[in-house]
Design a protein around this motif. Structure first.
Motif, mmCIF file in Angstrom:
data_model
loop_
_atom_site.group_PDB
_atom_site.id
_atom_site.type_symbol
_atom_site.label_atom_id
_atom_site.label_comp_id
_atom_site.label_asym_id
_atom_site.label_seq_id
_atom_site.Cartn_x
_atom_site.Cartn_y
_atom_site.Cartn_z
ATOM 1 N N ILE A 1 0.633 -1.236 -0.146
ATOM 2 C CA ILE A 1 -0.254 -0.355 0.125
ATOM 3 C C ILE A 1 0.690 0.912 0.044
ATOM 4 O O ILE A 1 2.228 1.554 1.425
ATOM 5 C CB ILE A 1 -0.494 -0.177 1.369
ATOM 6 C CG1 ILE A 1 -1.494 -1.177 1.030
ATOM 7 C CG2 ILE A 1 -1.713 1.856 1.260
ATOM 8 C CD1 ILE A 1 -2.606 -1.639 0.363
ATOM 9 N N GLU B 1 0.252 6.785 -2.336
ATOM 10 C CA GLU B 1 -0.788 7.356 -3.418
ATOM 11 C C GLU B 1 -1.763 7.051 -3.507
ATOM 12 O O GLU B 1 -2.771 7.089 -3.266
ATOM 13 C CB GLU B 1 0.359 7.358 -4.341
ATOM 14 C CG GLU B 1 0.815 7.927 -5.158
ATOM 15 C CD GLU B 1 2.518 8.616 -4.740
ATOM 16 O OE1 GLU B 1 2.197 7.590 -3.908
ATOM 17 O OE2 GLU B 1 3.555 9.379 -4.482
ATOM 18 N N ASP B 2 -2.091 5.231 -2.776
ATOM 19 C CA ASP B 2 -3.196 4.404 -2.393
ATOM 20 C C ASP B 2 -4.635 4.905 -1.250
ATOM 21 O O ASP B 2 -5.368 5.845 -1.626
ATOM 22 C CB ASP B 2 -2.995 3.249 -2.575
ATOM 23 C CG ASP B 2 -2.854 2.663 -3.373
ATOM 24 O OD1 ASP B 2 -2.590 3.012 -4.633
ATOM 25 O OD2 ASP B 2 -1.206 1.241 -3.829
ATOM 26 N N GLN C 1 -4.992 8.988 -2.741
ATOM 27 C CA GLN C 1 -6.607 8.615 -4.006
ATOM 28 C C GLN C 1 -7.876 8.472 -3.072
ATOM 29 O O GLN C 1 -9.161 8.061 -2.873
ATOM 30 C CB GLN C 1 -6.505 8.077 -4.516
ATOM 31 C CG GLN C 1 -5.341 8.820 -5.790
ATOM 32 C CD GLN C 1 -5.684 9.426 -5.824
ATOM 33 O OE1 GLN C 1 -6.941 9.709 -7.014
ATOM 34 N NE2 GLN C 1 -4.712 10.591 -6.573
ATOM 35 N N ARG C 2 -7.639 7.071 -1.520
ATOM 36 C CA ARG C 2 -8.775 6.565 -0.673
ATOM 37 C C ARG C 2 -10.051 7.471 -0.081
ATOM 38 O O ARG C 2 -11.148 7.250 -0.131
ATOM 39 C CB ARG C 2 -8.495 5.626 -0.166
ATOM 40 C CG ARG C 2 -8.227 3.962 -0.660
ATOM 41 C CD ARG C 2 -7.358 4.016 0.531
ATOM 42 N NE ARG C 2 -7.080 1.783 -0.210
ATOM 43 C CZ ARG C 2 -6.885 1.459 0.852
ATOM 44 N NH1 ARG C 2 -6.641 1.573 1.972
ATOM 45 N NH2 ARG C 2 -6.080 0.456 0.411
#
Length: 750
Positions: A323, A326-327, A330-331
């Motif tokens: 993870i 950036e993940d 964006q969430r």
């Protein structure tokens, strides 16, 4: 118009709390509602925009109870229980509302003596977006649209025009002012309303010196408590415009807003859930202490940007492998995502939720769910253990809930019902299972009774038998459970039924054999009596002949004795057969016992003397009661008992006959001897037919072994009971207990 809400809406904290995805209520120290979030209004099922502020706590508690937020039960009692909670201390509990949601309810005391109440939806349902900001906007618009007093004066400070609100705000009677009224007269009118109040006089004097060519704004409080705002704006004509506005409510609202602002900051500080707020540029504007405590080691600083925070945490190993920062970033902008749960590097479990804010930013809520996760893991472990227990039971077991839906079952239950695993999953109804079995022919014609039995309401314990198509016989038992459901157990009784049928067949065969034996004995006894009667008759005739030589007389006497002995034996066998066929009914009556006892002792006296045994009859009680008995059967019983006593008592011994009355009217007749006695382990066999306890070929005592058997059988036909008491080598006592007489006394018998 709720001015306090408008004021609170100007702070990031208030906006964040208003749209927080959980229920928030704030009460002051007097038990009045100070703040209710929109989520609380939505959970209570109230119309959007309903304002509960200012209502008593008890009213809100009842509203929550009757709306089902406090769980099942008497709403009034639930409301009273809620009121009884000590709010000076933190309080927490988990309830299930009537709508099926699980809520974690927390109460935290506040510095002003009040408390804040939170309800956090832990069932992961999306909470409604709060619209407190919209309410504040509407209140602000309402404030802006309120009409104020307007007065236009010329350069000589004379009134040119005004509206009705101008007089109303200044407290004048409508129509008091008119065109041409001087500013001094207006001020004098205001002063006159308050009895020439010195403060008003001094204020008017100051106002008379105001330079009206320049803007002027002032707020003053009148003696009646109202607060008036006066604004003077110069006009190009040389005159000026005066606006007056009653801002009493606004002043009070500002004070209330300041108090609410302080209260909301206290709520956010005391909140057990972590909250942080980002603006439209994704810059952190607020974070509470709970957030920093839950995410210890990954604390935030106001002013940081979200992407920088994510990258810093990724470098520190905060996120699981795979993870990226950036993940996570964006969430934050995916509004349709359910709550997310993740494990931190220190082993704690956290649940993260996001909610958008009207200004383009968003709120991030974090909850420590470590305890909940551990409880779920333990519950799963226990469920797995229970399932393992079910799977290893020797019976099929299936648990149904109150709607007759499958909750849990083991493999044997599926097998005995002829079902595949996918056909009996949790949630499958009993009706669906039975209909599937019926379509497969399990409940064919002649077996529909079992079908309807299994569909009966399980309100009590019951069982039925069902034979499947493959011949397997299943016993189905139903037991209700306290929650309104029931448990069904399935047992394969095929082998048990086969054994039972075999035993029943063996029993019938034995009964048939016993019946054949009885018929044979009865027939043979009758057939033997005819030639024996001839033998006895001819031997008696020979003994009566004159001139019979001594040897002939001896032979004839031996034939007579043997014939009579054989006839006696045949009579005993005939009586045994009659007992077996039920043909020995007794005719009982109230019997006078002394005559029967005397007759028996006369008949046995000779045999006792011949055997060298002393025969003693104990004196009978003076008032020996009558007994319910059959005279012939009683005499035969006594003769059998006395004959046995004499036969098994050596020469020089004693046989005693006695009778005693019992308190309940019954009579005991005892025959006691000093003979060889019977061993304790042999006593149960003494009453069996054709049994001689001495079984060797050279036994010393003859007989058929029917005497005691017939004696007990005769006793039972007339309602009496015969027992033996004996010790090996110390003699025997036979005890015959006769029932009390039921009919009036009869004539004495001979």
């Amino acid at each position: 118009m709720n001015d306090s809400a408008t004021f609170a809406g100007t702070s990031p904290e208030a906006a964040a709390l208003a749209v927080a995805p959980f229920n928030v209520m704030v009460f002051d120290g007097q038990g009045q509602t100070r703040f209710v979030s929109r989520e609380a209004v939505r959970q209570l099922g109230l119309p959007p925009g309903t304002d509960l502020a200012g209502r008593p706590m008890l009213e809100v508690a009842r509203l929550c109870a009757f709306r089902g937020s406090l769980g099942p039960g008497d709403p009034e009692a639930l409301a009273q229980q809620l009121m009884a909670v000590d709010r000076s201390k933190p309080h927490r509990r988990v309830v299930r509302g009537n709508d099926g949601r699980w809520l974690e309810m927390t109460s935290e005391p506040l510095p002003d003596g009040g408390f804040a109440s939170y309800a956090y939806d832990i069932t992961h349902h999306h909470q409604a977006r709060a619209n407190l900001t919209e309410d504040m906007r509407r209140l602000e618009m309402a404030l802006q649209q309120q009409p104020g007093g307007v007065g236009v004066f010329d350069a000589e400070k004379r009134l040119l025009l005004h509206n009705d609100a101008y007089e109303r705000v200044l407290g004048m009677i409508p129509g008091t002012l008119h065109r041409g009224t001087s500013l001094a007269d207006v001020q004098a009118n205001v002063l006159g309303q308050y009895g020439m109040d010195p403060a008003i006089r001094e204020a008017n004097a100051e106002r008379s010196q105001i330079d009206r060519s320049r803007p002027h704004d002032e707020v003053r409080t009148l003696p009646d408590g109202r607060t008036i705002r006066t604004t003077s704006l110069p006009m190009a004509s040389g005159g000026f415009l005066v606006t007056v506005e009653d801002v009493t409510a606004l002043r009070r609202a500002e004070e209330e807003a300041q108090l609410r602002f302080a209260t909301l900051r206290g709520v956010l500080a005391a909140l057990p859930y972590g909250i942080c707020v980002y603006d439209s540029s994704q810059r952190l504007t607020m974070v509470n202490d709970a957030y920093q405590r839950i995410l210890k080691g990954a604390e935030l600083q106001v002013g940081e940007y979200l992407l920088d925070i994510c990258r810093r945490r990724e470098a520190a190993g905060e996120y699981p492998p795979g993870i990226t920062a950036e993940d996570i970033y964006q969430r934050q902008f995916r509004r349709d995502q359910p709550p997310r749960t993740r494990r931190r590097h220190d082993g704690t479990m956290i649940e993260v939720r996001n909610a958008p804010l009207p200004d383009g930013g968003h709120i991030n809520v974090v909850a420590d769910v470590t305890a909940l996760h551990q409880a779920e893991a333990k519950a799963k472990q226990r469920a797995d253990l229970l399932q393992a227990m079910l799977d290893n039971m020797r019976h099929g077991v299936c648990l149904f809930d109150r709607e007759s839906r499958v909750v849990a079952l083991n493999g044997l239950a599926r097998q005995l019902n002829g079902l595949e695993p996918e056909e009996c999953l949790p949630g499958t109804t009993l009706t669906e299972i039975r209909e599937l079995q019926r379509l497969r022919g399990e409940y064919r014609e002649g077996h529909m009774a079992a079908y309807y039995a299994c569909m009966a309401p399980p309100d009590k314990r019951s069982s039925y038998i069902h034979q499947r198509l493959d011949g397997v016989v299943v016993e189905v038992s139903t037991d209700p459970t306290p929650d309104g459901g029931f448990v069904r157990t399935y047992a394969d009784v095929t082998e048990e039924r086969r054994i039972r049928r075999a035993l029943e067949e063996a029993r019938r065969t034995a009964e048939d054999a016993s019946s054949a034996k009885t018929r044979f004995l009865a027939t043979m006894s009758h057939e033997l009596r005819t030639p024996l009667n001839a033998v006895i008759g001819f031997s008696e005739a020979l003994l009566a002949e004159d001139g019979m030589p001594p040897s002939g007389m001896e032979f004839s006497a031996a034939i007579l004795d043997a014939g009579r002995h054989l006839l006696s034996l045949i009579d005993d066998i005939l009586q045994v057969s009659q007992l077996g066929s039920g043909g020995m009914a007794a005719q009982t009556r109230a019997l006078f016992l002394p005559s029967v006892l005397d007759s028996a002792q006369r008949l046995m006296r000779g045999a006792a003397d011949q055997a060298g045994v002393a025969f003693v009859v104990e004196p009978l009680p003076q008032h020996l009661p009558r007994a319910q008995a059959d005279e012939r059967r009683l005499r035969q019983i006594l003769l059998n008992l006395l004959s046995n006593a004499v036969k098994f008592t050596p020469s020089g011994g004693t046989v005693r006959l006695a009778a005693t009355s019992l308190p309940d009217g019954q009579v005991d007749i005892t025959v006691t001897d000093t003979g060889i006695g019977i061993a304790a382990e042999d006593l149960p066999r003494a009453f069996e037919p054709f049994v001689q306890l001495e079984t060797t070929h050279d036994r010393r005592y003859g007989g058929s072994g029917l005497g005691l058997y017939l004696a007990r059988a005769f006793a039972r036909t007339m309602g009496a009971e015969l027992t033996l008491e004996s010790t090996r080598g110390a003699g025997t006592t036979a005890r015959l207990r006769l029932a009390a007489a039921r009919t009036p006394a009869q004539e004495q018998t001979a």
